[in-house]
Motif scaffolding. Sequence first.
Motif, PDB file in Angstrom:
ATOM      1  N   GLY A 114       0.785  -1.226   0.000  1.00  0.00           N
ATOM      2  CA  GLY A 114       0.000   0.000   0.000  1.00  0.00           C
ATOM      3  C   GLY A 114       0.817   1.275   0.000  1.00  0.00           C
ATOM      4  O   GLY A 114       0.267   2.363   0.130  1.00  0.00           O
ATOM      5  N   VAL A 115       2.137   1.156  -0.138  1.00  0.00           N
ATOM      6  CA  VAL A 115       3.028   2.314  -0.166  1.00  0.00           C
ATOM      7  C   VAL A 115       3.674   2.387  -1.547  1.00  0.00           C
ATOM      8  O   VAL A 115       4.153   1.379  -2.075  1.00  0.00           O
ATOM      9  N   LEU A 116       3.674   3.579  -2.138  1.00  0.00           N
ATOM     10  CA  LEU A 116       4.368   3.806  -3.398  1.00  0.00           C
ATOM     11  C   LEU A 116       5.783   4.275  -3.092  1.00  0.00           C
ATOM     12  O   LEU A 116       5.969   5.291  -2.419  1.00  0.00           O
ATOM     13  N   TYR A 117       6.760   3.536  -3.579  1.00  0.00           N
ATOM     14  CA  TYR A 117       8.167   3.914  -3.457  1.00  0.00           C
ATOM     15  C   TYR A 117       8.572   4.449  -4.822  1.00  0.00           C
ATOM     16  O   TYR A 117       8.496   3.718  -5.820  1.00  0.00           O
ATOM     17  N   ILE A 118       8.990   5.709  -4.861  1.00  0.00           N
ATOM     18  CA  ILE A 118       9.336   6.300  -6.147  1.00  0.00           C
ATOM     19  C   ILE A 118      10.661   7.033  -6.082  1.00  0.00           C
ATOM     20  O   ILE A 118      10.928   7.793  -5.162  1.00  0.00           O
ATOM     21  N   ASN A 119      11.499   6.735  -7.042  1.00  0.00           N
ATOM     22  CA  ASN A 119      12.776   7.406  -7.240  1.00  0.00           C
ATOM     23  C   ASN A 119      12.723   7.960  -8.656  1.00  0.00           C
ATOM     24  O   ASN A 119      12.626   7.186  -9.608  1.00  0.00           O
ATOM     25  N   PRO A 120      12.752   9.291  -8.816  1.00  0.00           N
ATOM     26  CA  PRO A 120      12.648   9.853 -10.157  1.00  0.00           C
ATOM     27  C   PRO A 120      13.907   9.674 -10.998  1.00  0.00           C
ATOM     28  O   PRO A 120      13.936  10.053 -12.168  1.00  0.00           O
ATOM     29  N   GLY A 121      14.946   9.087 -10.437  1.00  0.00           N
ATOM     30  CA  GLY A 121      16.208   8.941 -11.154  1.00  0.00           C
ATOM     31  C   GLY A 121      17.018  10.218 -11.045  1.00  0.00           C
ATOM     32  O   GLY A 121      16.766  11.063 -10.189  1.00  0.00           O
ATOM     33  N   SER A 122      17.971  10.380 -11.913  1.00  0.00           N
ATOM     34  CA  SER A 122      18.858  11.539 -11.880  1.00  0.00           C
ATOM     35  C   SER A 122      18.516  12.510 -12.998  1.00  0.00           C
ATOM     36  O   SER A 122      18.429  12.121 -14.155  1.00  0.00           O
TER      37      SER A 122
END
Length: 154
Positions: A114-122
């Motif tokens: 139920g948690v969104l883990y987001i890394n937009p990158g560089s």
Amino acid sequence: MRRIGLISDTHGLLRPEASAFLRGCDHIVHGGDICEQRILDELAMIAPLTVVRGNNDTGAWAEDIPETVLFEIEGVRFYAIHNLAELPIDPVAAGVRVVVSGHSHRPVAQGRDGVLYINPGSAGPRRFKLPISAGELLLDGGAITPRIVELAAR
């Protein structure tokens, strides 16, 4: 509907493509490794800003930037940290719905428990053959729609 811009690992370079992508956002989250105050100044002219300090953010200009931030936008609880491997909380127990990170330079959006883990990158200088990217979250009545875009690099 609210549009939250996501950017990380600028490493002293705010590309025109990144600025253009972030225009129109209601809020911007920077996942760290900013490397220069001027990057924050430029982003703050686009939208209100939430920022965390990365491992390369050193010097007097970065001393007041927190390593983690817990905040809420439109009823959605966010947690921002530079390096996801150092996450000091249980997001589910803390009621967090979105964890924003950076550090790896690898863009990813993944839901878990139920948690969104987001890394937009560089969005800064290219590292190896990884893409130059940024992201956004569209918040609409509790629904969260993530999107990561590859930015055209000159």
